[in-house]
Design an enzyme around this catalytic site. Structure first.
Site, PDB file in Angstrom:
ATOM      1  N   ASP A   1      35.120  54.784  50.251  1.00 42.13           N
ATOM      2  CA  ASP A   1      35.297  53.425  49.589  1.00 42.13           C
ATOM      3  C   ASP A   1      34.484  52.432  50.264  1.00 42.13           C
ATOM      4  O   ASP A   1      34.988  51.263  50.564  1.00 42.13           O
ATOM      5  CB  ASP A   1      36.676  53.223  49.798  1.00 42.13           C
ATOM      6  CG  ASP A   1      37.208  52.058  48.717  1.00 42.13           C
ATOM      7  OD1 ASP A   1      36.194  51.374  48.454  1.00 42.13           O
ATOM      8  OD2 ASP A   1      38.273  51.972  48.292  1.00 42.13           O
TER       9      ASP A   1
ATOM     10  N   TRP B   1      33.287  43.144  42.018  1.00 37.89           N
ATOM     11  CA  TRP B   1      34.212  42.387  41.956  1.00 37.89           C
ATOM     12  C   TRP B   1      34.085  41.109  43.160  1.00 37.89           C
ATOM     13  O   TRP B   1      34.868  40.317  43.438  1.00 37.89           O
ATOM     14  CB  TRP B   1      35.342  43.072  42.376  1.00 37.89           C
ATOM     15  CG  TRP B   1      35.534  43.893  43.614  1.00 37.89           C
ATOM     16  CD1 TRP B   1      34.955  45.160  43.879  1.00 37.89           C
ATOM     17  CD2 TRP B   1      35.957  43.707  44.904  1.00 37.89           C
ATOM     18  NE1 TRP B   1      35.046  45.983  45.032  1.00 37.89           N
ATOM     19  CE2 TRP B   1      35.698  44.790  45.767  1.00 37.89           C
ATOM     20  CE3 TRP B   1      36.661  42.689  45.580  1.00 37.89           C
ATOM     21  CZ2 TRP B   1      36.074  45.019  47.147  1.00 37.89           C
ATOM     22  CZ3 TRP B   1      36.994  42.843  46.841  1.00 37.89           C
ATOM     23  CH2 TRP B   1      36.615  43.782  47.747  1.00 37.89           C
TER      24      TRP B   1
ATOM     25  N   ARG C   1      29.947  47.197  54.196  1.00 40.87           N
ATOM     26  CA  ARG C   1      31.526  47.864  54.508  1.00 40.87           C
ATOM     27  C   ARG C   1      31.100  49.139  55.320  1.00 40.87           C
ATOM     28  O   ARG C   1      32.146  49.606  56.065  1.00 40.87           O
ATOM     29  CB  ARG C   1      32.175  48.104  53.263  1.00 40.87           C
ATOM     30  CG  ARG C   1      33.823  48.282  53.413  1.00 40.87           C
ATOM     31  CD  ARG C   1      34.380  47.884  52.184  1.00 40.87           C
ATOM     32  NE  ARG C   1      35.652  48.750  52.230  1.00 40.87           N
ATOM     33  CZ  ARG C   1      36.558  48.536  51.165  1.00 40.87           C
ATOM     34  NH1 ARG C   1      36.245  47.751  50.117  1.00 40.87           N
ATOM     35  NH2 ARG C   1      37.749  49.372  50.854  1.00 40.87           N
TER      36      ARG C   1
ATOM     37  N   GLN D   1      43.119  33.165  47.257  1.00 35.87           N
ATOM     38  CA  GLN D   1      41.534  33.823  47.827  1.00 35.87           C
ATOM     39  C   GLN D   1      40.649  32.909  47.442  1.00 35.87           C
ATOM     40  O   GLN D   1      39.399  33.443  47.374  1.00 35.87           O
ATOM     41  CB  GLN D   1      41.321  35.433  47.516  1.00 35.87           C
ATOM     42  CG  GLN D   1      42.268  36.302  48.155  1.00 35.87           C
ATOM     43  CD  GLN D   1      41.717  37.771  47.741  1.00 35.87           C
ATOM     44  OE1 GLN D   1      40.740  38.180  46.917  1.00 35.87           O
ATOM     45  NE2 GLN D   1      42.309  38.755  48.099  1.00 35.87           N
TER      46      GLN D   1
ATOM     47  N   ASN E   1      34.460  43.648  55.227  1.00 36.56           N
ATOM     48  CA  ASN E   1      34.902  43.704  53.942  1.00 36.56           C
ATOM     49  C   ASN E   1      34.339  42.510  53.089  1.00 36.56           C
ATOM     50  O   ASN E   1      33.545  42.123  53.419  1.00 36.56           O
ATOM     51  CB  ASN E   1      36.293  43.826  53.742  1.00 36.56           C
ATOM     52  CG  ASN E   1      36.788  44.854  52.578  1.00 36.56           C
ATOM     53  OD1 ASN E   1      36.366  44.361  51.488  1.00 36.56           O
ATOM     54  ND2 ASN E   1      37.655  45.829  52.923  1.00 36.56           N
TER      55      ASN E   1
END
Lengths: 514, 246
Positions: A284, A223, A311, A62, A370
């Site tokens: 989430d 993150w 998101r 990534q 995302n």
């Protein structure tokens, strides 16, 4: 003879002077992921050709590679990192650190890349350590213990260098951890401040948005790398889901500062302002997506904005000087809210939480958009991002909190007969209006980069690396890399020639004109 | 050096078999790593049902260890993340969710096998052992991962639980020729499929007049062509595949 030598040296220097670098995850503090180089452009991109492939033989990358000093610096999962020769792709050094026994975490042990300051490279190791490496040799200069993996913390983020500090955020909100954003000294690795993303006793007003002591296990991991505005000296960083993930019974209230944008003073870590996109999240809907800093024209006035394709299915623009909501507009199907109230707070649809028998919500757990890298092109004035378009059924299951153990209490599944589709969206940041949209077989997931050549590059899960006309969305070039692309692409000039590079699977590929 | 999860990894005996503490730890891992695809039992097309006590990869702890550690054709490898001990603990947990098999098929497997190959022409698309075509899902070990009810429904309502990747692709070429088949690949630019005769096709969307994909099975609904007794025989035959039957 002497004159000739001087001429040769000058020529070599001239070539080097033309070369450009790529020195951060977001392609600059503003997170535009835009390269102004225009040698590869809409008229010749059809001839783009692979130059070299570096095969790391590890897991899926990534990483956003950094480019400077004639080298490319990239990280892989499982605490691996590499320095590659820009000319040939040959490995010059390799860094590896074995994960400690029993390391757990969500989604593998990915890593999104390096940050750089002078001769030092900074990366996180998955088990909760920040390391500084010597850019020449890969040797470890210092290690800072950030968090304890045994209670569920992990680190995956590409650090951000702001002045003399290295800024990082944690992962692991699925384990009932308490999220944070940290600053470390570039020189010594000493921690200089920590901002907790779940408000505790140091912030009574924020703490009141959590029932009981639920803030202690409140998640809010940070993150993905944020942005930095030197003009206002502010760091902008997104925060993730509250814990327990997707079931909110034991954490009544808004759960500040989860699913939020926090604007921090880089000198102290003090909160300047915040905006919560999804109060009391139960799906989430992390707010960890990219946060480009863009100046937009609204009502004839230029407003300094920070934007995000969240998101939760909405595109947002906020005034980055005070956090005031400027734009909030769905870019995909959204059924959890109906609009905004006068204070810029979403009007929530009741009874959308996960249930034993299942409960539909749109978007589903993956979003929407995302964490996948995005790009803003000042040339077209458009913001480009990918989206997963569809809904999911959220099934609830109950469990008590246990230290170091999974604390995600729903198991969402796709809607039978209605598989999610994907799209590439080009949105006007001033209005949130979609200027063009291309539907794809599956959601594209990475590779986003825009260039001065009028191009938009993206990568998809089927392994295609694709160049679009950034103005119209027309496909101009494609290459099948053989592996899914989730990282952001970069562009640079090396020895006077423009390259585009991207990580596909466990490989890094570079492309240039013949 | 970091463990390469792609490297095949040999496995000795399970050091955590029937260890209650390990089973509890395995359950936590199951919830985060396995549940999203395998669910809590009942079986979905995306991943085999693990509650049946018999598995396509083999029934020994070592077989389960190997597939979890190294991954499979679709399943990712977990060895790099969970390590040797973690994988064994997970195996110990998976053992506890399997129920003893109580289903008893009521048909005649031999008669079902005959219907499968002859009247039903199932081998035109499905493979069992070295026989048949590989257009639809392979059925060599289907009994190990599917219930009687599931197999019954698959014959009479093939669209109900369409396996991932078995959608129908339809192409109309530039000269007007129509082609149809079972999906082998489908992406932004192209589609790959096998037609009913087992011929492979691959097209870029830009090279044909029309290219569409439907979440529908090309398999016929057998309640229209087979009697309930014949269907029951075929189900009985399939149920025995991969579980000590033929």
């Amino acid at each position: 003879m002497r004159t000739l030598a001087i001429v040769a040296v000058c020529a070599a220097q001239a070539l080097v002077a033309q070369d450009t670098t790529w020195t951060s995850y977001g392609g600059g503090h503003n997170s535009w992921r835009y390269s102004e180089i225009s040698e590869i452009n809409t008229s010749n991109v059809a001839k783009l050709t692979p130059q070299w492939i570096f095969q790391s033989n590890g897991g899926r990358m990534q990483t956003v590679p950094l480019v400077l000093n004639g080298l490319m610096y990239a990280t892989g999962p499982q605490n691996a990192a590499f320095a590659l020769d820009l000319l040939t792709g040959k490995q010059i050094w390799r860094y590896e650190k074995r994960l400690p026994e029993g390391t757990m975490g969500c989604c593998g042990a990915p890593n999104r890349g390096f940050a750089v300051s002078g001769d030092k490279l900074f990366k996180v190791n998955y088990e909760g350590v920040l390391v500084a490496l010597d850019a020449r040799s890969g040797a470890t200069l210092w290690e800072a213990q950030v968090a304890n993996h045994k209670v569920g913390y992990s680190l995956t983020v590409a650090p951000q260098v702001v002045k003399d500090k290295v800024i990082i955020g944690n992962a692991g909100a699925e384990f009932g951890t308490r999220g944070f954003i940290d600053a470390y000294s570039v020189t010594t690795g000493e921690r200089l401040w920590r901002f907790h993303t779940t408000a505790g006793p140091e912030d009574p007003k924020g703490m009141a948005t959590w029932s009981g002591d639920s803030w202690k296990r409140g998640g809010g991991s940070a993150w993905v790398t944020g942005s930095y505005d030197p003009e206002t000296d502010t760091i902008f960083w997104g925060t993730g889901n509250p814990g327990p993930d997707m079931v909110g019974d034991v954490r009544e209230g808004d759960n500040l500062y989860t699913c939020s944008l926090v604007a921090l003073d880089p000198n102290t870590g003090k909160l300047k302002w915040h905006y919560q996109f999804t109060p009391h999240d139960v799906h989430d809907y992390d707010a960890t997506e990219d946060l480009p800093l863009v100046d937009v024209k609204i009502g004839g006035k230029t407003v300094k904005a920070v934007i995000q394709a969240n998101r939760n299915g909405l595109f947002y623009a906020l005034d980055r000087t005070n956090g005031k909501l400027l734009v909030a507009k769905p870019y995909t199907k959204v059924d959890w809210m109906t609009g905004m109230d006068a204070n810029g707070r979403p009007i929530m649809v009741p009874n959308k939480e996960p249930k034993k028998e299942g409960n539909l919500a749109c978007p589903g757990l993956p979003g929407g958009h995302n964490w996948w890298p995005t790009t803003f092109s000042p040339q077209t004035g458009l913001y480009y991002f990918s989206s997963e378009d569809g809904c999911q059924i959220f099934y609830r299951h109950d469990a008590e909190y246990k230290e170091g153990q999974w604390y995600q209490l729903s198991n969402p599944r796709g809607v039978p007969e209605e598989p999610a589709t994907g799209s590439i969206n080009a949105v006007d940041p001033a209005t949130g209006e979609t200027k063009w949209r291309v539907e794809t077989a599956r959601p594209p997931s990475g590779g986003f980069l825009s260039t001065g050549g009028g191009l938009l590059f993206i990568g998809d899960r089927d392994g295609y690396f694709i160049a679009f006309d950034a103005k119209t969305g027309k496909v101009l070039w494609k290459f099948q890399t053989g592996s899914p692309i989730s990282a952001g692409a970069v562009s640079y000039k090396f020895r006077g020639k423009q390259y585009v590079a991207v990580a596909a699977g466990s490989n890094i590929m570079t492309f240039a004109l013949p | 050096m970091a463990q390469n999860p792609n490297e095949p990894h040999a496995a000795p005996k399970n050091p955590f078999a029937n260890d209650l503490k390990a089973i509890a730890e395995g359950e936590e891992m199951y919830r985060s790593q396995c549940l999203p695809c395998h669910g809590t039992g009942g079986g979905r097309a995306t991943a085999p049902d693990l509650s049946r006590g018999t598995y396509g990869v083999g029934d020994r702890d070592e077989d389960l260890y190997r597939i979890i550690f190294n991954g499979g054709r679709v399943m990712p490898a977990f060895g790099g993340t969970l390590r040797e001990d973690g994988v064994w603990k997970l195996v110990s947990y998976v053992r506890t969710i399997s129920k003893p098999l109580v289903e008893k098929p009521t048909g005649n497997a031999a008669a079902g096998e005959k219907v499968f190959w002859e009247k039903g022409k199932c081998g035109q698309c499905h493979r069992v052992g070295f026989k048949g075509a590989a257009v639809g899902p392979e059925l060599t070990k289907v009994g190990a991962s599917r219930s009687l009810q599931y197999l019954q429904t698959a014959l009479t309502d093939p669209d109900k639980d369409l396996g991932r990747g078995f959608a129908t692709i339809t192409v109309v070429t530039k000269d007007g020729k129509k082609l149809q088949g079972v999906q082998r690949g489908y992406d932004f630019f192209s589609a790959q499929f096998y037609d009913a005769e087992g011929n492979f096709h691959s097209y870029f969307k830009s090279d044909v007049k029309e290219l569409t994909r439907a979440e529908k099975s090309l398999m016929p609904n057998y309640s229209k062509t087979l009697s309930p007794a014949e269907i029951n025989d075929v189900v009985t035959f399939l149920y025995g595949l991969g579980r000590g039957g033929k």
